[in-house]
Design a protein around this motif. Structure first.
Motif, PDB file in Angstrom:
ATOM      1  N   LEU A 161      84.862  21.533  56.523  1.00 53.81           N
ATOM      2  CA  LEU A 161      84.615  21.470  57.936  1.00 53.81           C
ATOM      3  C   LEU A 161      85.230  22.478  58.959  1.00 53.81           C
ATOM      4  CD1 LEU A 161      82.875  19.755  59.886  1.00 53.81           C
ATOM      5  CD2 LEU A 161      84.842  18.417  60.426  1.00 53.81           C
ATOM      6  N   GLU A 162      86.648  22.622  58.578  1.00 56.25           N
ATOM      7  CA  GLU A 162      87.540  23.833  59.143  1.00 56.25           C
ATOM      8  C   GLU A 162      87.051  25.273  58.756  1.00 56.25           C
ATOM      9  OE1 GLU A 162      91.642  21.396  59.334  1.00 56.25           O
ATOM     10  OE2 GLU A 162      91.560  23.033  57.898  1.00 56.25           O
ATOM     11  N   ARG A 163      86.624  25.477  57.703  1.00 53.11           N
ATOM     12  CA  ARG A 163      85.976  26.615  57.286  1.00 53.11           C
ATOM     13  C   ARG A 163      84.583  27.111  57.876  1.00 53.11           C
ATOM     14  NH1 ARG A 163      86.591  26.961  50.762  1.00 53.11           N
ATOM     15  NH2 ARG A 163      88.946  27.033  50.456  1.00 53.11           N
ATOM     16  N   SER A 164      83.917  25.929  58.288  1.00 52.42           N
ATOM     17  CA  SER A 164      82.786  26.300  58.754  1.00 52.42           C
ATOM     18  C   SER A 164      82.803  26.421  60.230  1.00 52.42           C
ATOM     19  CB  SER A 164      81.774  25.113  58.608  1.00 52.42           C
ATOM     20  OG  SER A 164      82.426  23.903  59.131  1.00 52.42           O
ATOM     21  N   PHE A 203      80.549  30.977  51.646  1.00 57.46           N
ATOM     22  CA  PHE A 203      79.648  31.015  50.746  1.00 57.46           C
ATOM     23  C   PHE A 203      80.134  30.931  49.295  1.00 57.46           C
ATOM     24  CE2 PHE A 203      75.750  32.432  48.757  1.00 57.46           C
ATOM     25  CZ  PHE A 203      76.067  32.997  47.555  1.00 57.46           C
ATOM     26  N   GLU A 204      81.214  31.308  49.021  1.00 58.95           N
ATOM     27  CA  GLU A 204      82.072  31.024  47.652  1.00 58.95           C
ATOM     28  C   GLU A 204      82.355  29.553  47.651  1.00 58.95           C
ATOM     29  OE1 GLU A 204      85.510  33.709  47.648  1.00 58.95           O
ATOM     30  OE2 GLU A 204      84.213  35.606  47.196  1.00 58.95           O
ATOM     31  N   GLN A 205      82.661  28.869  48.533  1.00 62.81           N
ATOM     32  CA  GLN A 205      82.881  27.433  48.591  1.00 62.81           C
ATOM     33  C   GLN A 205      81.600  26.772  48.246  1.00 62.81           C
ATOM     34  OE1 GLN A 205      84.036  25.769  52.329  1.00 62.81           O
ATOM     35  NE2 GLN A 205      84.170  23.732  51.471  1.00 62.81           N
ATOM     36  N   GLN A 206      80.438  27.039  48.802  1.00 62.55           N
ATOM     37  CA  GLN A 206      79.321  26.375  48.630  1.00 62.55           C
ATOM     38  C   GLN A 206      79.012  26.741  47.201  1.00 62.55           C
ATOM     39  OE1 GLN A 206      77.945  24.294  50.627  1.00 62.55           O
ATOM     40  NE2 GLN A 206      79.506  24.338  52.122  1.00 62.55           N
ATOM     41  N   SER A 207      78.869  28.088  46.798  1.00 60.19           N
ATOM     42  CA  SER A 207      78.518  28.314  45.555  1.00 60.19           C
ATOM     43  C   SER A 207      79.378  27.565  44.167  1.00 60.19           C
ATOM     44  CB  SER A 207      78.717  29.790  45.111  1.00 60.19           C
ATOM     45  OG  SER A 207      79.996  30.197  45.143  1.00 60.19           O
ATOM     46  N   SER A 208      80.802  27.355  44.729  1.00 64.33           N
ATOM     47  CA  SER A 208      81.579  26.780  43.651  1.00 64.33           C
ATOM     48  C   SER A 208      81.282  25.211  43.654  1.00 64.33           C
ATOM     49  CB  SER A 208      83.050  26.798  43.963  1.00 64.33           C
ATOM     50  OG  SER A 208      83.381  26.138  45.242  1.00 64.33           O
ATOM     51  N   ASP A 209      80.643  24.776  44.907  1.00 63.52           N
ATOM     52  CA  ASP A 209      80.270  23.463  44.890  1.00 63.52           C
ATOM     53  C   ASP A 209      78.946  23.073  44.055  1.00 63.52           C
ATOM     54  OD1 ASP A 209      81.351  22.906  48.433  1.00 63.52           O
ATOM     55  OD2 ASP A 209      82.613  22.646  46.392  1.00 63.52           O
ATOM     56  N   GLU A 255      74.211  42.422  55.526  1.00 67.88           N
ATOM     57  CA  GLU A 255      72.993  41.272  55.597  1.00 67.88           C
ATOM     58  C   GLU A 255      72.215  41.414  54.521  1.00 67.88           C
ATOM     59  OE1 GLU A 255      70.133  42.919  57.888  1.00 67.88           O
ATOM     60  OE2 GLU A 255      69.112  40.839  58.284  1.00 67.88           O
ATOM     61  N   ALA A 256      72.307  42.730  53.695  1.00 69.44           N
ATOM     62  CA  ALA A 256      71.090  42.613  52.557  1.00 69.44           C
ATOM     63  C   ALA A 256      71.942  41.800  51.272  1.00 69.44           C
ATOM     64  CB  ALA A 256      71.151  43.911  51.857  1.00 69.44           C
ATOM     65  N   THR A 257      73.156  42.000  51.216  1.00 76.20           N
ATOM     66  CA  THR A 257      74.053  41.305  50.158  1.00 76.20           C
ATOM     67  C   THR A 257      73.908  39.504  50.421  1.00 76.20           C
ATOM     68  OG1 THR A 257      75.924  41.888  51.194  1.00 76.20           O
ATOM     69  CG2 THR A 257      75.437  43.267  49.347  1.00 76.20           C
ATOM     70  N   THR A 258      74.323  39.331  51.728  1.00 74.94           N
ATOM     71  CA  THR A 258      74.406  37.933  52.022  1.00 74.94           C
ATOM     72  C   THR A 258      73.011  37.393  51.691  1.00 74.94           C
ATOM     73  OG1 THR A 258      75.834  38.489  53.534  1.00 74.94           O
ATOM     74  CG2 THR A 258      75.033  36.436  53.978  1.00 74.94           C
ATOM     75  N   LYS A 259      71.883  37.976  52.147  1.00 72.87           N
ATOM     76  CA  LYS A 259      70.509  37.554  51.800  1.00 72.87           C
ATOM     77  C   LYS A 259      70.510  37.121  50.442  1.00 72.87           C
ATOM     78  CE  LYS A 259      67.249  38.481  55.838  1.00 72.87           C
ATOM     79  NZ  LYS A 259      66.060  39.255  56.051  1.00 72.87           N
ATOM     80  N   GLY A 260      70.665  38.251  49.759  1.00 72.45           N
ATOM     81  CA  GLY A 260      70.422  38.115  48.002  1.00 72.45           C
ATOM     82  C   GLY A 260      71.330  36.859  47.684  1.00 72.45           C
ATOM     83  N   LYS A 261      72.629  36.756  47.962  1.00 75.58           N
ATOM     84  CA  LYS A 261      73.406  35.857  47.567  1.00 75.58           C
ATOM     85  C   LYS A 261      72.629  34.451  48.009  1.00 75.58           C
ATOM     86  CE  LYS A 261      77.778  38.130  47.337  1.00 75.58           C
ATOM     87  NZ  LYS A 261      79.139  38.440  48.017  1.00 75.58           N
ATOM     88  N   LEU A 262      72.236  34.393  49.166  1.00 74.56           N
ATOM     89  CA  LEU A 262      71.714  33.033  49.821  1.00 74.56           C
ATOM     90  C   LEU A 262      70.760  32.736  49.203  1.00 74.56           C
ATOM     91  CD1 LEU A 262      72.551  33.403  53.461  1.00 74.56           C
ATOM     92  CD2 LEU A 262      73.781  31.492  52.067  1.00 74.56           C
ATOM     93  N   ALA A 263      69.782  33.381  48.783  1.00 71.52           N
ATOM     94  CA  ALA A 263      68.554  33.354  48.137  1.00 71.52           C
ATOM     95  C   ALA A 263      68.771  32.912  46.776  1.00 71.52           C
ATOM     96  CB  ALA A 263      67.933  34.663  47.948  1.00 71.52           C
TER      97      ALA A 263
END
Lengths: 303, 84
Positions: free
Chosen positions: A18-21, A88-94, B45-53
């Motif tokens: 939550l803090e990170r977000s 994003f890294e946190q979410q991917s690790s989860d 933006e491009a890299t973040t979009k790719g990672k999120l996809a």
């Protein structure tokens, strides 16, 4: 206490996320707030340059402010990018942790399935080991038992069928576990009786049958047992029935002593009638190996 | 006197031109940095979009697997006699 700890851990984990977000949202909000600030600063510098007399000083101030604004914007953008990457890294690790847990569950279920499959196969194999033999092929237990009339009917029908149908087995070697094999194994010691004696069903122990001269068809169809009278009549040579030819395909004996003396009468009988399918009650061999107590010895002359 | 005036005018013009050139250089630097910032934003933006996809696709796959596992577990719970 232990229950509280995982709860606290869960809370801290949620709090951290939550803090990170929250930090990301805050940085994004500050970046968004830079836009009106830059617009207001640009308007102020324009008015002051137009209305002021010391234009060179306004210009110099404007240059400095522009540099600072640009640095500030770059700083804010960097903060937002860093926080977004961290989130994003946190979410991917989860997600990878969840993936591992799902793989574990899948593996457990697969293990259970394979175990149940193996258990089922094993049980089926156990059941499969039970060999069900037809009753008239069961040998040792039947020898010495009381001969029933139905078994003789079966013999008569089998004999007629054997001569009418082609032999599926060329020799006894192809089907080592056939009745002939069992008969040969059973009657190894007993010498053959007189070949020209009458068929003595009750004295079957004296018969000596080899696998070469005696082939049996697998009685797949149920055969009705013939009465004793018909069997004896057939042995006498009456053309009514030919019980021996129902199931047994008899070859011409190479050595006459080694064949069933009783079957000679069947061979010599001219007529072979197809017997109706008798009911299957006893084994064929029970006709050949009946009890001595029940049956009286009878001599039937063979013509 | 006229020469002196001319000389001063030429000097003033020279100074003005120099100042103009400095201003233009400053403006060019600012615009260049802003363009670099813009390029960074596009790339980000491009890299973040790719990672999120990719993360989204991973989540979809995990969701499907979870559904399959859920069905398997439900079948087991509804037919416990099979495993007895």
């Amino acid at each position: 206490m232990q229950q509280r700890r995982p709860e606290n851990a869960a809370m801290t984990f949620d709090e951290v996320s939550l803090e990170r977000s929250k930090g990301f949202v805050q940085a994004l909000q500050e970046l968004k707030n830079l836009r009106p600030q830059l617009y207001s600063a640009a308007e102020y510098c324009e008015k002051s340059y137009l209305h002021s007399e010391q234009k060179q000083m306004v210009l110099d101030n404007l240059k400095e402010y522009a540099v600072r604004a640009l640095v500030n914007a770059v700083d804010h953008l960097g903060t937002v990018a860093y926080k977004l990457t961290d989130l994003f890294e946190q979410q991917s690790s989860d997600v990878s942790t969840i993936e591992l847990k799902i793989y574990c569950l899948n593996q457990q279920i697969l293990t259970c399935q394979t175990f149940t499959d193996k258990e089922g196969l094993r049980q089926q194999q156990l059941f499969g080991t039970r060999r069900r033999h037809r009753k008239h092929y069961i040998l040792p237990n039947v020898v010495g038992k009381r001969v029933e009339s139905s078994s003789k009917l079966q013999i008569a029908n089998n004999l007629t069928r054997a001569q009418s149908k082609p032999l599926p087995h060329a020799s006894g070697n192809l089907a080592p576990k056939t009745l002939s094999w069992h008969l040969s194994s059973e009657s190894n010691s007993a010498p053959s009786s007189e070949p020209h004696t009458a068929p003595r069903v009750e004295e079957s122990k004296s018969f000596k049958v080899t696998s070469d001269s005696f082939h049996l068809l697998e009685a797949e169809e149920p055969t009705a047992p013939l009465p004793l009278k018909s069997h004896l009549q057939a042995a006498k040579g009456h053309p009514t029935t030919d019980p021996a030819s129902c199931t047994f395909g008899v070859k011409d004996p190479v050595g006459g002593t080694k064949t069933l003396s009783g079957l000679k009468s069947f061979e010599n009988s001219g007529r072979r009638e197809i017997c109706p399918p008798p009911a299957r009650n006893r084994s064929i061999l029970s006709a050949f190996f009946p009890r001595n107590k029940t049956l009286k010895p009878k001599r039937v002359l063979v013509s | 006197m006229a020469r002196a005036g001319g000389m001063t005018n030429a000097v003033n013009v020279g100074i003005a031109v120099q100042a103009d050139w400095e201003n233009r250089e400053f403006i060019a630097n600012i615009s260049l940095n802003i363009r670099r910032l813009f390029d960074f934003l596009l790339q980000f933006e491009a890299t973040t979009k790719g990672k999120l996809a990719a993360l989204n696709e991973k989540l979809d796959v995990l969701e499907h697997r979870l559904q399959v596992l859920e069905v398997q577990v439900s079948s087991v719970t509804t037919n416990p006699s099979v495993f007895n």
